[in-house]
Design a protein around this motif. Structure first.
Motif, PDB file in Angstrom:
ATOM      1  N   PRO A   9      17.460  92.457  70.979  1.00 34.49           N
ATOM      2  CA  PRO A   9      18.234  91.283  70.573  1.00 34.49           C
ATOM      3  C   PRO A   9      18.109  91.015  69.082  1.00 34.49           C
ATOM      4  O   PRO A   9      17.080  91.269  68.468  1.00 34.49           O
ATOM      5  CB  PRO A   9      17.608  90.137  71.382  1.00 34.49           C
ATOM      6  N   VAL A  10      19.167  90.511  68.508  1.00 35.40           N
ATOM      7  CA  VAL A  10      19.178  90.118  67.107  1.00 35.40           C
ATOM      8  C   VAL A  10      19.425  88.620  67.062  1.00 35.40           C
ATOM      9  O   VAL A  10      20.323  88.110  67.724  1.00 35.40           O
ATOM     10  CB  VAL A  10      20.291  90.859  66.332  1.00 35.40           C
ATOM     11  N   TYR A  11      18.638  87.880  66.279  1.00 33.38           N
ATOM     12  CA  TYR A  11      18.710  86.431  66.279  1.00 33.38           C
ATOM     13  C   TYR A  11      19.291  85.906  64.973  1.00 33.38           C
ATOM     14  O   TYR A  11      18.903  86.310  63.889  1.00 33.38           O
ATOM     15  CB  TYR A  11      17.319  85.823  66.498  1.00 33.38           C
ATOM     16  N   THR A  12      20.237  85.008  65.101  1.00 35.83           N
ATOM     17  CA  THR A  12      20.842  84.347  63.958  1.00 35.83           C
ATOM     18  C   THR A  12      21.161  82.913  64.363  1.00 35.83           C
ATOM     19  O   THR A  12      21.330  82.634  65.532  1.00 35.83           O
ATOM     20  CB  THR A  12      22.164  85.047  63.544  1.00 35.83           C
ATOM     21  N   GLN A 176      25.805  97.111  61.249  1.00 37.59           N
ATOM     22  CA  GLN A 176      26.503  96.058  61.981  1.00 37.59           C
ATOM     23  C   GLN A 176      26.754  94.856  61.067  1.00 37.59           C
ATOM     24  O   GLN A 176      26.139  93.811  61.189  1.00 37.59           O
ATOM     25  CB  GLN A 176      25.697  95.610  63.200  1.00 37.59           C
ATOM     26  N   THR A 182      28.993  90.252  63.794  1.00 35.84           N
ATOM     27  CA  THR A 182      28.206  89.125  63.300  1.00 35.84           C
ATOM     28  C   THR A 182      28.566  87.851  64.055  1.00 35.84           C
ATOM     29  O   THR A 182      27.684  87.060  64.431  1.00 35.84           O
ATOM     30  CB  THR A 182      28.440  88.923  61.795  1.00 35.84           C
ATOM     31  N   HIS A 185      26.869  87.706  67.510  1.00 39.22           N
ATOM     32  CA  HIS A 185      25.454  87.323  67.403  1.00 39.22           C
ATOM     33  C   HIS A 185      25.309  85.834  67.117  1.00 39.22           C
ATOM     34  O   HIS A 185      24.456  85.155  67.698  1.00 39.22           O
ATOM     35  CB  HIS A 185      24.780  88.130  66.294  1.00 39.22           C
ATOM     36  N   GLU A 186      26.154  85.322  66.238  1.00 39.30           N
ATOM     37  CA  GLU A 186      26.061  83.919  65.864  1.00 39.30           C
ATOM     38  C   GLU A 186      26.397  82.999  67.035  1.00 39.30           C
ATOM     39  O   GLU A 186      25.738  81.979  67.253  1.00 39.30           O
ATOM     40  CB  GLU A 186      26.968  83.645  64.669  1.00 39.30           C
ATOM     41  N   GLN A 189      23.424  82.964  69.478  1.00 37.34           N
ATOM     42  CA  GLN A 189      22.289  82.199  68.991  1.00 37.34           C
ATOM     43  C   GLN A 189      22.574  80.709  68.939  1.00 37.34           C
ATOM     44  O   GLN A 189      21.678  79.890  69.159  1.00 37.34           O
ATOM     45  CB  GLN A 189      21.868  82.711  67.609  1.00 37.34           C
ATOM     46  N   SER A 194      20.662  85.223  73.318  1.00 38.78           N
ATOM     47  CA  SER A 194      20.507  86.444  72.530  1.00 38.78           C
ATOM     48  C   SER A 194      21.602  87.428  72.895  1.00 38.78           C
ATOM     49  O   SER A 194      22.192  87.364  73.980  1.00 38.78           O
ATOM     50  CB  SER A 194      19.138  87.085  72.779  1.00 38.78           C
ATOM     51  N   LEU A 195      21.867  88.322  71.966  1.00 35.84           N
ATOM     52  CA  LEU A 195      22.849  89.370  72.205  1.00 35.84           C
ATOM     53  C   LEU A 195      22.315  90.674  71.643  1.00 35.84           C
ATOM     54  O   LEU A 195      21.742  90.699  70.548  1.00 35.84           O
ATOM     55  CB  LEU A 195      24.179  89.022  71.537  1.00 35.84           C
ATOM     56  N   SER A 196      22.450  91.741  72.390  1.00 35.76           N
ATOM     57  CA  SER A 196      21.996  93.048  71.938  1.00 35.76           C
ATOM     58  C   SER A 196      23.093  94.079  72.160  1.00 35.76           C
ATOM     59  O   SER A 196      23.889  93.980  73.095  1.00 35.76           O
ATOM     60  CB  SER A 196      20.729  93.476  72.676  1.00 35.76           C
TER      61      SER A 196
END
Length: 215
Positions: A9-12, A176, A182, A185-186, A189, A194-196
């Motif tokens: 997961p990437v967090y923003t 990415q 982007t 992901h936003e 969050q 979360s999104l992966s």
């Protein structure tokens, strides 16, 4: 198609204005102004267009205003699809998958729960993430089939989009930086989730969204 990828997961964080309000303002305010402008131009053209050249110019202006009205309609609809209000999220996803398969020729498989309780903001965000994820499948994956699985598990809504396309490499993941990725992901969050996105070259790509369910 194999769903067994290692997810990262990437967090923003983001603060987003309510899209329903924006859609309403676009449709009601800007749409009304453009409609009145179109009517005024048409009336003026009837009265003042004494020459063919002038009439042609008015026709071109009317066509531009008409095009602007169509853009406003499209943007307001995209911000908040009417089917979310009338049919709900699950039916809207089902409807969109049919449209996606028809327009792209990509076979789809869909698994949905009967009912999911989410806020209006969450409904829009989940739909937009699915929409953007499928757009990426159509534009970049070369897939013949895509699966969309939606389920409820331990207080979370989990959405998986899995395709059997060319896959995505670690190098691709590091790049990415597109507006669409982007934005996904936003949105995730903003909902406290979360999104992966991950995959293997030649074995497809998997997107997984997890957000908390409303109590």
């Amino acid at each position: 198609v194999s769903p067994s990828f290692n997810l990262k997961p990437v967090y923003t964080k983001i603060r987003t204005p309510p899209s329903a309000m924006i859609a309403r303002e676009l449709h009601d305010e800007l749409g009304a102004l453009l409609t009145m402008l179109k009517l005024d131009l048409a009336l003026t053209a009837d009265k003042a267009a004494a020459t063919k050249a002038l009439r042609k110019r008015f026709d071109e202006l009317l066509e531009r205003v008409h095009s602007a009205l169509q853009v406003v309609k499209r943007i307001s609809t995209n911000l908040r699809p009417a089917t979310l209000d009338t049919l709900g999220l699950m039916a809207t996803i089902r409807w969109y998958l049919v449209q996606f398969s028809h327009s792209t020729g990509i076979e789809t498989e869909l698994k949905l729960p009967e009912y999911v309780r989410l806020s209006d903001v969450s409904n829009i965000a989940v739909f937009r993430i699915i929409q953007e994820g499928l757009t990426n499948v159509a534009n970049h994956s070369g897939a013949k089939k895509v699966m969309v699985n939606v389920c409820k598990r331990q207080g979370e809504l989990i959405v998986e989009i899995i395709d059997n396309g060319r896959g995505i490499s670690e190098q691709d993941l590091q790049r990415q930086n597109s507006f669409g990725v982007t934005g996904m992901h936003e949105r995730a969050q903003y909902l406290g989730g979360s999104l992966s996105i991950c995959g293997l070259p030649g074995e497809g790509t998997q997107l997984v969204l997890k957000i908390p369910l409303d109590d």
